[in-house]
Scaffold this motif. Structure first.
Motif, PDB file in Angstrom:
ATOM      1  N   SER A  71     -66.903  16.285 -23.825  1.00 15.26           N
ATOM      2  CA  SER A  71     -65.972  15.785 -24.928  1.00 15.26           C
ATOM      3  C   SER A  71     -67.289  15.714 -25.686  1.00 15.26           C
ATOM      4  O   SER A  71     -67.952  13.972 -25.641  1.00 15.26           O
ATOM      5  CB  SER A  71     -65.145  15.430 -24.687  1.00 15.26           C
ATOM      6  N   ASN A 108     -64.640  10.534 -28.473  1.00 16.82           N
ATOM      7  CA  ASN A 108     -64.646  12.039 -28.442  1.00 16.82           C
ATOM      8  C   ASN A 108     -64.154  12.405 -29.521  1.00 16.82           C
ATOM      9  O   ASN A 108     -63.078  12.283 -29.903  1.00 16.82           O
ATOM     10  CB  ASN A 108     -65.317  11.816 -26.971  1.00 16.82           C
ATOM     11  N   GLU A 109     -63.781  14.349 -29.115  1.00 15.88           N
ATOM     12  CA  GLU A 109     -63.040  15.059 -30.282  1.00 15.88           C
ATOM     13  C   GLU A 109     -61.601  15.143 -29.425  1.00 15.88           C
ATOM     14  O   GLU A 109     -60.900  15.647 -30.635  1.00 15.88           O
ATOM     15  CB  GLU A 109     -64.022  16.353 -29.509  1.00 15.88           C
TER      16      GLU A 109
END
Length: 364
Positions: free
Chosen positions: A190, A256-257
């Motif tokens: 990610s 992260n996302e």
């Protein structure tokens, strides 16, 4: 120099003294982040409601010479009934604007008047090289007070003498061994980025993410995370918020996302960085996110001109990636020269020798 003490026992009293405290620190013999008003205020909020929290402020006329925050609680020891006091400063045992000020004489006279059953006074995580360390033992000997000193831990540090590239060459092998191709793997899982929170308006949002990470780290299982010990998360959140007002608190996160992954909690003071907390979510351990984040923060601090990064706490495998040097930090315990004081000292020594922490450490 003739000193008198004014005791601060109400939060309102403590809030009013901030401007005077800041002026005292500007003139102090030793300046350190743990002597700041922000650190003392965060300590007060952490312990209030759990222990008897006070600040002994020492004055010469209308000039604040020293301020010593402390907590008092019943001494813990078999057959020992009395009061144990722990001073709430670290690294430097106490502040003072003059080496000639009779700070210890005045402080201990005050404690003995206030606590007729005083058995023990403790100072934690003190650097032997800092002002006031030798004075503690010298004064105890002159007063006939038994004392017990031991090295509590070795705190690694990075001393910045060159540029980042030169530093990196000295650590390249260890850093590369820790990272290998893990940043690429984490990015493939990610996409991640590194963000920092330092503004007063943003610091609370950063701290909430930090707590989320800490509660999903290996520290949670060990009950060494910030939320598992009484009042500790209050200390760190308050310190971040108050420190942001002075421009000395920075929270760095790798996100992260999906979620926040790793964090660093840093304090900046007098050209030095104190990395007081760090962690990562346990499920990301195979990607070494803490190493990825620290490589970036170390580079940033070099480029911004900081000259030292104190990695705080005890030496561990993660910290030795970045440094082979360390500060020796000590605990200093002074005891009443009485049968109960001597008994408590023997019990603390026995507990330490059997690898169990002395009673004062339970406050930390």
């Amino acid at each position: 120099m003739k000193l008198h003490i004014i005791e601060l026992k109400k939060m309102s009293d403590f809030l009013r003294i901030r401007p005077v405290w800041d002026r005292m620190l500007e003139q102090a013999v030793t300046r350190n982040v743990a002597l700041t008003y922000e650190w003392a205020y965060a300590s007060w909020k952490r312990y209030a409601g759990f222990f008897d929290v006070r600040v002994a402020t020492l004055w010469e006329a209308d000039t604040l010479v020293s301020a010593i925050p402390f907590v008092a609680k019943p001494a813990r020891g078999e057959g020992c009934r009395g009061t144990a006091v722990q001073v709430l400063t670290e690294i430097v045992p106490y502040s003072t604007v003059s080496e000639d000020a009779p700070v210890l004489e005045c402080f201990f006279a005050y404690l003995r008047r206030k606590y007729a059953d005083l058995l023990k006074v403790s100072f934690q995580e003190v650097d032997a090289s800092c002002y006031g360390f030798a004075a503690l033992t010298d004064w105890a000997q002159s007063e006939g007070m038994p004392f017990f000193i031991y090295k509590s831990h070795e705190s690694p540090y990075v001393e910045i003498r060159t540029d980042f590239s030169s530093y990196y060459l000295t650590r390249k092998k260890k850093i590369k061994n820790a990272l290998r191709n893990k940043p690429d793997k984490l990015q493939a899982l990610s996409p991640f980025r590194i963000v920092s929170y330092a503004k007063e308006s943003d610091i609370r949002r950063g701290f909430q993410q930090l707590l989320e990470i800490d509660c999903e780290s290996w520290k949670y299982e060990e009950r060494s995370d910030m939320a598992s010990r009484e009042g500790q998360h209050i200390f760190y959140e308050t310190l971040a918020e108050e420190g942001a007002k002075r421009g000395m608190a920075e929270l760095w996160l790798l996100v992260n996302e999906r979620e926040p992954v790793a964090f660093e909690y840093n304090l900046l003071f007098e050209g030095k960085v104190m990395a007081i907390k760090w962690g990562y979510k346990a499920k990301y351990a195979p990607f070494s996110p803490g190493v990825i984040l620290r490589l970036e923060t170390t580079k940033q601090f070099f480029e911004r001109g900081f000259r030292m990064i104190d990695l705080w706490g005890s030496k561990d495998q993660f910290k030795t990636i970045w440094s082979d040097d360390h500060f020796d930090r000590y605990a200093v315990h002074l005891y009443a020269n009485s049968a109960q004081g001597l008994s408590l000292k023997r019990q603390d020594e026995a507990a330490r020798n059997s690898a169990a922490a002395p009673s004062a450490v339970e406050l930390c």
